[in-house]
Design a protein around this motif. Structure first.
Motif, PDB file in Angstrom:
ATOM      1  N   THR A  98      54.915  -0.889  33.518  1.00  0.00           N
ATOM      2  CA  THR A  98      55.029  -0.995  32.070  1.00  0.00           C
ATOM      3  C   THR A  98      56.357  -0.348  31.701  1.00  0.00           C
ATOM      4  O   THR A  98      56.615   0.804  32.063  1.00  0.00           O
ATOM      5  N   MET A  99      57.193  -1.086  31.005  1.00  0.00           N
ATOM      6  CA  MET A  99      58.540  -0.625  30.684  1.00  0.00           C
ATOM      7  C   MET A  99      58.616  -0.176  29.234  1.00  0.00           C
ATOM      8  O   MET A  99      57.873  -0.679  28.375  1.00  0.00           O
ATOM      9  N   GLY A 100      59.524   0.741  28.978  1.00  0.00           N
ATOM     10  CA  GLY A 100      59.655   1.220  27.608  1.00  0.00           C
ATOM     11  C   GLY A 100      61.024   1.788  27.322  1.00  0.00           C
ATOM     12  O   GLY A 100      61.814   2.041  28.239  1.00  0.00           O
ATOM     13  N   TRP A 101      61.268   1.954  26.045  1.00  0.00           N
ATOM     14  CA  TRP A 101      62.471   2.633  25.556  1.00  0.00           C
ATOM     15  C   TRP A 101      62.039   3.808  24.693  1.00  0.00           C
ATOM     16  O   TRP A 101      61.130   3.688  23.862  1.00  0.00           O
ATOM     17  N   TYR A 102      62.703   4.917  24.912  1.00  0.00           N
ATOM     18  CA  TYR A 102      62.517   6.119  24.110  1.00  0.00           C
ATOM     19  C   TYR A 102      63.901   6.580  23.669  1.00  0.00           C
ATOM     20  O   TYR A 102      64.920   6.184  24.243  1.00  0.00           O
ATOM     21  N   ARG A 103      63.920   7.440  22.667  1.00  0.00           N
ATOM     22  CA  ARG A 103      65.201   7.978  22.237  1.00  0.00           C
ATOM     23  C   ARG A 103      65.065   9.447  21.884  1.00  0.00           C
ATOM     24  O   ARG A 103      63.985   9.922  21.530  1.00  0.00           O
ATOM     25  N   VAL A 133      60.246   4.366  21.248  1.00  0.00           N
ATOM     26  CA  VAL A 133      60.805   3.242  20.504  1.00  0.00           C
ATOM     27  C   VAL A 133      59.888   2.033  20.671  1.00  0.00           C
ATOM     28  O   VAL A 133      59.412   1.455  19.691  1.00  0.00           O
ATOM     29  N   ALA A 134      59.637   1.651  21.907  1.00  0.00           N
ATOM     30  CA  ALA A 134      58.760   0.512  22.171  1.00  0.00           C
ATOM     31  C   ALA A 134      58.424   0.466  23.653  1.00  0.00           C
ATOM     32  O   ALA A 134      59.190   0.964  24.489  1.00  0.00           O
ATOM     33  N   THR A 135      57.281  -0.122  23.969  1.00  0.00           N
ATOM     34  CA  THR A 135      56.908  -0.388  25.350  1.00  0.00           C
ATOM     35  C   THR A 135      56.487  -1.838  25.481  1.00  0.00           C
ATOM     36  O   THR A 135      56.088  -2.483  24.500  1.00  0.00           O
ATOM     37  N   ILE A 136      56.560  -2.340  26.718  1.00  0.00           N
ATOM     38  CA  ILE A 136      56.136  -3.711  26.989  1.00  0.00           C
ATOM     39  C   ILE A 136      55.516  -3.763  28.370  1.00  0.00           C
ATOM     40  O   ILE A 136      56.104  -3.300  29.354  1.00  0.00           O
ATOM     41  N   ALA A 137      54.324  -4.301  28.433  1.00  0.00           N
ATOM     42  CA  ALA A 137      53.634  -4.445  29.708  1.00  0.00           C
ATOM     43  C   ALA A 137      54.106  -5.701  30.423  1.00  0.00           C
ATOM     44  O   ALA A 137      54.805  -6.536  29.839  1.00  0.00           O
ATOM     45  N   SER A 138      53.719  -5.826  31.687  1.00  0.00           N
ATOM     46  CA  SER A 138      54.136  -6.999  32.448  1.00  0.00           C
ATOM     47  C   SER A 138      53.579  -8.281  31.843  1.00  0.00           C
ATOM     48  O   SER A 138      54.154  -9.358  32.007  1.00  0.00           O
ATOM     49  N   SER A 139      52.472  -8.175  31.112  1.00  0.00           N
ATOM     50  CA  SER A 139      51.884  -9.339  30.446  1.00  0.00           C
ATOM     51  C   SER A 139      52.667  -9.757  29.214  1.00  0.00           C
ATOM     52  O   SER A 139      52.452 -10.838  28.678  1.00  0.00           O
ATOM     53  N   GLY A 140      53.559  -8.874  28.751  1.00  0.00           N
ATOM     54  CA  GLY A 140      54.298  -9.135  27.521  1.00  0.00           C
ATOM     55  C   GLY A 140      53.729  -8.416  26.318  1.00  0.00           C
ATOM     56  O   GLY A 140      54.325  -8.465  25.233  1.00  0.00           O
ATOM     57  N   SER A 141      52.612  -7.760  26.486  1.00  0.00           N
ATOM     58  CA  SER A 141      52.009  -7.012  25.391  1.00  0.00           C
ATOM     59  C   SER A 141      52.918  -5.843  24.998  1.00  0.00           C
ATOM     60  O   SER A 141      53.386  -5.097  25.852  1.00  0.00           O
ATOM     61  N   LYS A 142      53.140  -5.696  23.695  1.00  0.00           N
ATOM     62  CA  LYS A 142      54.105  -4.720  23.203  1.00  0.00           C
ATOM     63  C   LYS A 142      53.446  -3.638  22.350  1.00  0.00           C
ATOM     64  O   LYS A 142      52.423  -3.866  21.720  1.00  0.00           O
ATOM     65  N   ILE A 199      51.658   1.233  37.018  1.00  0.00           N
ATOM     66  CA  ILE A 199      50.254   1.202  36.616  1.00  0.00           C
ATOM     67  C   ILE A 199      49.299   1.465  37.763  1.00  0.00           C
ATOM     68  O   ILE A 199      48.114   1.686  37.535  1.00  0.00           O
ATOM     69  N   THR A 200      49.795   1.459  39.000  1.00  0.00           N
ATOM     70  CA  THR A 200      48.907   1.725  40.138  1.00  0.00           C
ATOM     71  C   THR A 200      48.585   3.204  40.273  1.00  0.00           C
ATOM     72  O   THR A 200      47.512   3.568  40.760  1.00  0.00           O
ATOM     73  N   ASP A 201      49.510   4.065  39.813  1.00  0.00           N
ATOM     74  CA  ASP A 201      49.253   5.500  39.904  1.00  0.00           C
ATOM     75  C   ASP A 201      49.688   6.259  38.654  1.00  0.00           C
ATOM     76  O   ASP A 201      49.625   7.492  38.621  1.00  0.00           O
TER      77      ASP A 201
END
Length: 117
Positions: free
Chosen positions: A33-38, A48-57, A100-102
């Motif tokens: 799961t990827m994200g941006w912080y500031r 700021v925002a996160t996005i899962a591999s499914s595209g869920s934000k 997400i595995t650990d």
């Protein structure tokens, strides 16, 4: 181990746009799961925002409508499109990955965004 490298920061005038990029390596991108912080000087790091591999934000309310997160799973990339930038958006922007595995979290080195006339 996951390595994250951000790019795309810089100086922009109020009302301008920037697109930040982050490339991930060292792990299967689909399990991140990827994200941006500031983080602005003297302030705590904020989502700021996160996005899962499914595209869920998940977007921070204060930036909805101006900032858009996206990812390209084929390129192991995550992006942050920032429009109508304001001086208060000035901060170091960090790319984050959560495996997400650990549930281990990784950070990039950060990229500076400065909004000023």
């Amino acid at each position: 181990q996951v390595q994250l490298v951000e790019s795309g920061g810089g100086l922009v005038q109020p009302g301008g746009s920037l697109r930040l990029s982050c490339v991930a390596s060292g792990s299967i991108f689909s399990i991140l799961t990827m994200g941006w912080y500031r983080q602005a000087p003297g302030k705590q790091r904020e989502l700021v925002a996160t996005i899962a591999s499914s595209g869920s934000k998940n977007d921070a309310d204060s930036m909805k409508g101006r900032f858009t997160i996206s990812r390209d799973n084929a390129k192991n990339m995550v992006y942050l499109q920032m429009n109508n930038l304001k001086p208060e958006d000035s901060a170091v922007y960090y790319c984050n990955a959560v495996r997400i595995t650990d549930w281990r979290s990784y950070w990039g080195q950060g990229t500076q965004v400065t909004v000023s006339s």
